[in-house]
Motif scaffolding. Structure first.
Motif, PDB file in Angstrom:
ATOM      1  N   ALA A 186       5.749  17.419  -6.356  1.00  0.00           N
ATOM      2  CA  ALA A 186       4.797  16.486  -5.768  1.00  0.00           C
ATOM      3  C   ALA A 186       5.176  15.032  -5.980  1.00  0.00           C
ATOM      4  O   ALA A 186       4.666  14.153  -5.295  1.00  0.00           O
ATOM      5  N   ALA A 187       6.070  14.744  -6.907  1.00  0.00           N
ATOM      6  CA  ALA A 187       6.464  13.354  -7.156  1.00  0.00           C
ATOM      7  C   ALA A 187       7.201  12.754  -5.968  1.00  0.00           C
ATOM      8  O   ALA A 187       7.221  11.530  -5.784  1.00  0.00           O
ATOM      9  N   ASP A 188       7.817  13.592  -5.150  1.00  0.00           N
ATOM     10  CA  ASP A 188       8.490  13.116  -3.943  1.00  0.00           C
ATOM     11  C   ASP A 188       7.455  12.825  -2.848  1.00  0.00           C
ATOM     12  O   ASP A 188       6.286  13.172  -2.965  1.00  0.00           O
TER      13      ASP A 188
ATOM     14  N   ASN B  87       1.112  21.259  -6.898  1.00  0.00           N
ATOM     15  CA  ASN B  87       2.521  21.576  -6.702  1.00  0.00           C
ATOM     16  C   ASN B  87       2.928  21.441  -5.243  1.00  0.00           C
ATOM     17  O   ASN B  87       3.759  22.186  -4.757  1.00  0.00           O
ATOM     18  N   TYR B  88       2.300  20.512  -4.510  1.00  0.00           N
ATOM     19  CA  TYR B  88       2.706  20.278  -3.141  1.00  0.00           C
ATOM     20  C   TYR B  88       4.142  19.744  -3.131  1.00  0.00           C
ATOM     21  O   TYR B  88       4.570  19.046  -4.048  1.00  0.00           O
ATOM     22  N   GLU B  89       4.852  20.051  -2.093  1.00  0.00           N
ATOM     23  CA  GLU B  89       6.242  19.610  -1.975  1.00  0.00           C
ATOM     24  C   GLU B  89       6.312  18.307  -1.196  1.00  0.00           C
ATOM     25  O   GLU B  89       5.921  18.235  -0.033  1.00  0.00           O
ATOM     26  N   GLY B  90       6.821  17.261  -1.830  1.00  0.00           N
ATOM     27  CA  GLY B  90       6.919  15.969  -1.181  1.00  0.00           C
ATOM     28  C   GLY B  90       7.915  15.965  -0.038  1.00  0.00           C
ATOM     29  O   GLY B  90       8.974  16.600  -0.102  1.00  0.00           O
ATOM     30  N   ILE B  91       7.606  15.245   1.016  1.00  0.00           N
ATOM     31  CA  ILE B  91       8.464  15.123   2.194  1.00  0.00           C
ATOM     32  C   ILE B  91       9.150  13.757   2.142  1.00  0.00           C
ATOM     33  O   ILE B  91       8.475  12.720   2.114  1.00  0.00           O
TER      34      ILE B  91
ATOM     35  N   TYR C 106       0.846  -1.184   0.000  1.00  0.00           N
ATOM     36  CA  TYR C 106       0.000   0.000   0.000  1.00  0.00           C
ATOM     37  C   TYR C 106       0.891   1.247   0.000  1.00  0.00           C
ATOM     38  O   TYR C 106       1.866   1.312   0.747  1.00  0.00           O
ATOM     39  N   PHE C 107       0.528   2.209  -0.834  1.00  0.00           N
ATOM     40  CA  PHE C 107       1.340   3.410  -1.005  1.00  0.00           C
ATOM     41  C   PHE C 107       0.682   4.615  -0.319  1.00  0.00           C
ATOM     42  O   PHE C 107      -0.550   4.731  -0.290  1.00  0.00           O
ATOM     43  N   PHE C 108       1.531   5.518   0.161  1.00  0.00           N
ATOM     44  CA  PHE C 108       1.060   6.721   0.845  1.00  0.00           C
ATOM     45  C   PHE C 108       1.894   7.916   0.403  1.00  0.00           C
ATOM     46  O   PHE C 108       3.026   7.764  -0.064  1.00  0.00           O
ATOM     47  N   HIS C 109       1.317   9.091   0.569  1.00  0.00           N
ATOM     48  CA  HIS C 109       1.957  10.318   0.080  1.00  0.00           C
ATOM     49  C   HIS C 109       1.966  11.351   1.195  1.00  0.00           C
ATOM     50  O   HIS C 109       0.931  11.613   1.816  1.00  0.00           O
ATOM     51  N   LEU C 110       3.127  11.929   1.457  1.00  0.00           N
ATOM     52  CA  LEU C 110       3.284  12.930   2.497  1.00  0.00           C
ATOM     53  C   LEU C 110       3.871  14.187   1.881  1.00  0.00           C
ATOM     54  O   LEU C 110       4.955  14.148   1.280  1.00  0.00           O
ATOM     55  N   THR C 111       3.162  15.313   2.007  1.00  0.00           N
ATOM     56  CA  THR C 111       3.571  16.552   1.359  1.00  0.00           C
ATOM     57  C   THR C 111       3.328  17.751   2.262  1.00  0.00           C
ATOM     58  O   THR C 111       2.660  17.655   3.289  1.00  0.00           O
ATOM     59  N   ARG C 112       3.882  18.892   1.831  1.00  0.00           N
ATOM     60  CA  ARG C 112       3.593  20.177   2.467  1.00  0.00           C
ATOM     61  C   ARG C 112       2.626  20.943   1.573  1.00  0.00           C
ATOM     62  O   ARG C 112       2.766  20.929   0.350  1.00  0.00           O
ATOM     63  N   PRO C 113       1.644  21.647   2.151  1.00  0.00           N
ATOM     64  CA  PRO C 113       0.741  22.455   1.333  1.00  0.00           C
ATOM     65  C   PRO C 113       1.506  23.534   0.591  1.00  0.00           C
ATOM     66  O   PRO C 113       2.535  24.033   1.048  1.00  0.00           O
ATOM     67  N   ALA C 114       1.015  23.887  -0.589  1.00  0.00           N
ATOM     68  CA  ALA C 114       1.638  24.921  -1.401  1.00  0.00           C
ATOM     69  C   ALA C 114       0.566  25.674  -2.157  1.00  0.00           C
ATOM     70  O   ALA C 114      -0.559  25.203  -2.308  1.00  0.00           O
ATOM     71  N   ALA C 115       0.911  26.848  -2.623  1.00  0.00           N
ATOM     72  CA  ALA C 115      -0.035  27.646  -3.389  1.00  0.00           C
ATOM     73  C   ALA C 115      -0.414  26.925  -4.672  1.00  0.00           C
ATOM     74  O   ALA C 115       0.381  26.206  -5.268  1.00  0.00           O
TER      75      ALA C 115
END
Length: 330
Positions: A123-125, A66-70, A49-58
């Motif tokens: 966002a790919a990160d 264009n969220y920044e992947g963590i 199972y895959f999950f995505h963790l990002t920071r909000p962005a404009a």
């Protein structure tokens, strides 16, 4: 019934519109500066199972996601029932013509690669994958995220048994002033107690499409929300000919506009969800409808089921479906 808003396990990414020609900005003043966004689902499908963790962005018209992947967090999902603690592995994107993710499929015991054909650079990160966890009906799960010296944790999520759909037909439904339209209607067994469901329909089986748990579902933002959320508060134990809603959209189109009249088959997809996830979708809908739902929904005003200022919803769902051949219809 509440019409809702998510494609398999993407609670916040579906808030963002794709394909808009108009350039626009969203006021992000409500964001917590160190907030993070969590996406992903544990289902009863075969892992991983895959999950995505990002920071909000404009948000801008040219780069809608264009969220920044963590990439330096520690994410742990625990099967509380079995006492299995799974520390997820970060999957570094491999960028060629598409964005590729190489990982080890511990269920099939082999290396595999999945790809996403459209995602922004940042966002790919931030993609993580399980290493030993299985989604099992009746088991309870919890989520812990450790990032930037903080600990974020979810409430406990139990995977309720999959919905048993006993019958499916396509028939005309009355939309009042909007006339009549064909729609899939299901009959199903509604177990005792409180139950909540995520429903949708497509011309194909979800087992032949992208599984709910793969990378492609983490980047599935679009202007149409093909899912509806259902509470069984007013339903009987045996539900007969329940018309499946065609979901929400960002353009204010009326209910029924998205029913497909041309396909020769239809499949209704069903996923069980918890009360806390149902409440998250409810908040999203209320915000989405405040001004027609085009540009202003802000994740900052949505409270999820993860503590500490994480936007999103930790969800476990048992998936099921029923499909029929319907032939051409007018």
């Amino acid at each position: 019934m509440i019409k809702s808003a998510s494609y398999i396990s993407c609670v916040l990414s579906v808030l963002l519109m794709s394909g808009c020609e108009k350039v626009f900005d969203v006021d992000l003043s409500g964001y917590v500066s160190d907030a993070i966004v969590f996406e992903g689902t544990v289902t009863n499908e075969r892992p991983p199972y895959f999950f995505h963790l990002t920071r909000p962005a404009a948000i801008t018209g040219g780069d809608y996601y264009n969220y920044e992947g963590i990439d330096d967090a520690v994410i742990v999902i625990t099967d509380i029932t079995e006492g299995i603690r799974d520390t997820l592995q970060y999957v570094k994107p491999r960028r060629e013509n598409f964005v590729y993710y190489d990982y080890y499929n511990y269920d099939k015991k082999r290396n595999e690669t999945d790809y996403v054909n459209s995602v922004s650079e940042n966002a790919a990160d931030g993609v993580y994958v399980t290493t030993k966890l299985y989604g099992i009906e009746g088991h309870s799960y919890s989520l812990d995220i450790y990032y930037a010296g903080k600990h974020f944790e979810s409430d406990v999520q139990k995977m309720e048994p999959a919905l048993i759909i006993t019958d499916l037909k396509v028939t005309k439904v009355d939309l009042g002033e909007k006339g009549e339209t064909f729609a899939p209607c299901i009959s199903f067994i509604n177990p005792p107690g409180e139950n909540y469901y995520l429903l949708s329909f497509f011309p194909w089986s979800y087992t032949r499409a992208k599984p709910f748990t793969r990378p492609g579902t983490l980047f599935g933002a679009e202007s149409r929300w093909r899912y509806s959320v259902l509470s069984d508060e007013h339903l009987q134990e045996n539900v007969v000919d329940f018309a499946v809603d065609d979901g929400e959209n960002a353009f204010g189109y009326p209910n029924g506009w998205g029913y497909d009249h041309s396909s020769d088959s239809v499949y209704v997809w069903a996923q069980t969800i918890s009360k806390s996830c149902y409440d998250v979708f409810d908040q999203m809908l209320k915000q989405f409808r405040t001004d027609g739902g085009a540009y202003t929904p802000a994740p900052s005003s949505i409270t999820g089921n993860i503590s500490g200022g994480v936007y999103g919803c930790f969800r476990v769902s048992a998936a099921s479906e029923k499909g029929i051949y319907v032939g051409e219809r007018n």
